[in-house]
Design an enzyme around this catalytic site. Structure first.
Site, PDB file in Angstrom:
ATOM      1  N   HIS A  58     -35.725 -19.124  65.620  1.00 55.45           N
ATOM      2  CA  HIS A  58     -34.958 -17.890  65.839  1.00 55.45           C
ATOM      3  C   HIS A  58     -33.860 -18.171  66.866  1.00 55.45           C
ATOM      4  O   HIS A  58     -34.086 -18.856  67.867  1.00 55.45           O
ATOM      5  CB  HIS A  58     -35.873 -16.767  66.326  1.00 55.45           C
ATOM      6  CG  HIS A  58     -35.199 -15.423  66.343  1.00 55.45           C
ATOM      7  ND1 HIS A  58     -34.370 -15.023  67.367  1.00 55.45           N
ATOM      8  CD2 HIS A  58     -35.208 -14.400  65.446  1.00 55.45           C
ATOM      9  CE1 HIS A  58     -33.907 -13.805  67.103  1.00 55.45           C
ATOM     10  NE2 HIS A  58     -34.405 -13.406  65.937  1.00 55.45           N
ATOM     11  N   GLU A  79     -32.496 -16.461  69.182  1.00 58.50           N
ATOM     12  CA  GLU A  79     -32.752 -16.091  70.580  1.00 58.50           C
ATOM     13  C   GLU A  79     -33.620 -17.153  71.267  1.00 58.50           C
ATOM     14  O   GLU A  79     -33.380 -17.519  72.422  1.00 58.50           O
ATOM     15  CB  GLU A  79     -33.440 -14.725  70.639  1.00 58.50           C
ATOM     16  CG  GLU A  79     -33.647 -14.262  72.077  1.00 58.50           C
ATOM     17  CD  GLU A  79     -34.477 -12.995  72.174  1.00 58.50           C
ATOM     18  OE1 GLU A  79     -34.315 -12.093  71.348  1.00 58.50           O
ATOM     19  OE2 GLU A  79     -35.295 -12.921  73.108  1.00 58.50           O
ATOM     20  N   HIS A 123     -27.893 -12.314  70.234  1.00 57.86           N
ATOM     21  CA  HIS A 123     -29.136 -13.075  70.447  1.00 57.86           C
ATOM     22  C   HIS A 123     -29.034 -14.086  71.574  1.00 57.86           C
ATOM     23  O   HIS A 123     -30.037 -14.663  71.975  1.00 57.86           O
ATOM     24  CB  HIS A 123     -29.526 -13.807  69.154  1.00 57.86           C
ATOM     25  CG  HIS A 123     -29.578 -12.888  67.987  1.00 57.86           C
ATOM     26  ND1 HIS A 123     -28.576 -12.812  67.055  1.00 57.86           N
ATOM     27  CD2 HIS A 123     -30.490 -11.964  67.631  1.00 57.86           C
ATOM     28  CE1 HIS A 123     -28.882 -11.883  66.156  1.00 57.86           C
ATOM     29  NE2 HIS A 123     -30.031 -11.359  66.490  1.00 57.86           N
ATOM     30  N   SER A 150     -34.114 -10.228  60.334  1.00 63.17           N
ATOM     31  CA  SER A 150     -34.184  -9.405  61.544  1.00 63.17           C
ATOM     32  C   SER A 150     -35.631  -9.367  62.022  1.00 63.17           C
ATOM     33  O   SER A 150     -36.494  -8.726  61.410  1.00 63.17           O
ATOM     34  CB  SER A 150     -33.687  -7.990  61.230  1.00 63.17           C
ATOM     35  OG  SER A 150     -34.134  -7.097  62.219  1.00 63.17           O
TER      36      SER A 150
END
Ligand code: SF4
Length: 345
Positions: free
Chosen positions: A136, A138, A86, A234
């Site tokens: 998240h 990322e 990520h 996910s």
């Protein structure tokens, strides 16, 4: 695993199996990077955050000697640490340097591409509107490249809250694993507010996310139930359930393993769609298909939306060490890879 078979129930029950599904090039590379690191340096190998968002992958690597940590500071000085697919913010590289860690950066090259875009637009003094999910990994990593210039936009409803310094110098970028349709809706609303909004130089939502959503869209209307194999954290797997429901599937669920399927989901169902997120080993899909076959759903038809052949080379620092040790640096699962070693729990 053996499942009770319902005799005589197979007529008119079928499965539509999405293709592509499962592992993308970035996940494959990240998982093989940890496997090769364990082989080369020996356990333990530390991994910052889940290498990919899949419970089965993480527990299997743990059994082989990977230690997953949340923060770089938890890694002992001088040890080897792998950064997840990520991506990480530059500050994490700094922290690792201070602790004299040996780092292997398994950030997906398609995430790195978004980082570079962020750096470039920040250098040109743009306001960058990063469409993505708050919290998240990322998004945290990309935002860390240019925190002064990046504003997170968490979906269409968040557009109302967005302010920029100069509406004539604003660009949008995005997390790689979003719903394509929802992102386009967010962009449409942003453009209403900022007509001069610039697009990213190329798609940020990656090929794997797009292809998996495309396959689900093609079969969604024909499915009474969609089973998506993937973990709850996910992003791309969660999106696949949403896409199925938006495009006509009556019911949809995310499962890590076949034994999470509630038999009542199959009541009155004739067509089950099956797919999996980009971080899911195929063995878990096989488990779901076996279970469905045991319930009379043994007629499986593949719905192919795209062919994929992309393969990324292993991280450069790892390739160098593998070569020096006379070991293969090829991106190929060996006989002991997760695909074969995975056990359904
Ligand atoms: S989902 Fe896309 S961005 Fe994420 S690891 Fe896979 S290829 Fe890379």
């Amino acid at each position: 695993m053996l499942w009770p078979t319902l005799v005589g129930m197979s007529e008119s029950k079928r499965v539509l199996l999405a293709a592509p599904r499962g592992y993308c090039a970035g996940v494959d590379r990240a998982v093989v990077a940890v496997e090769k690191a364990l082989e080369l340096y020996g356990p333990p190998v530390y991994v910052r955050k889940e290498i990919v968002h899949n419970k089965h992958v993480v527990t299997t690597l743990e059994k082989r000697g990977a230690i997953f940590v949340d923060e770089t500071q938890e890694v002992p000085e001088g040890a080897t640490v792998v950064f997840s697919a990520h991506g990480v913010a530059p500050v994490v590289h700094e922290e690792a340097k201070q602790l004299s860690l040996k780092t292997i950066d398994a950030t997906c090259p398609l995430v790195t591409k978004v980082h570079r875009e962020a750096v470039r637009f920040a250098k040109d003094d743009y306001d960058i509107l990063l469409i993505g999910h708050e919290g998240h990994e990322e998004v945290i990593g990309t935002s860390g490249e240019a925190p002064e210039h990046i504003t997170l936009v968490d979906g269409p409803d968040d557009v109302a809250n967005v302010e920029v310094r100069d509406p004539d110098k604003v660009v949008w970028l995005s997390q790689t694993t979003l719903s394509v349709d929802e992102t386009m809706e967010t962009v449409r609303r942003l453009r209403e507010k900022f007509p001069a909004l610039q697009d990213p130089p190329s798609d940020d939502i990656c090929y794997a996310t797009q292809n998996r959503q495309l396959a689900v869209k093609q079969m969604a209307a024909d499915c009474d139930l969609m089973i998506v194999v993937g973990s709850r954290n996910s992003s791309n797997s969660v999106r696949l359930v949403e896409v199925a429901l938006e495009h006509g599937t009556k019911d949809g669920h995310l499962v890590d393993y076949a034994d999470e399927i509630d038999p009542t989901w199959l009541d009155g169902v004739r067509t089950v769609g099956v797919t999996s997120g980009a971080s899911v080993p195929e063995i878990l899909v096989r488990g779901v298909l076996d279970y469905l076959a045991s319930q009379g759903f043994d007629d499986v038809t593949a719905i192919t939306a795209a062919e994929e052949s992309l393969l990324f080379a292993l991280p450069m620092e790892l390739r160098k060490d593998l070569k020096a040790a006379g070991m293969s640096d090829k991106m190929k699962h060996d006989a002991s890879s997760l695909e074969d070693a995975g056990q359904l729990h």
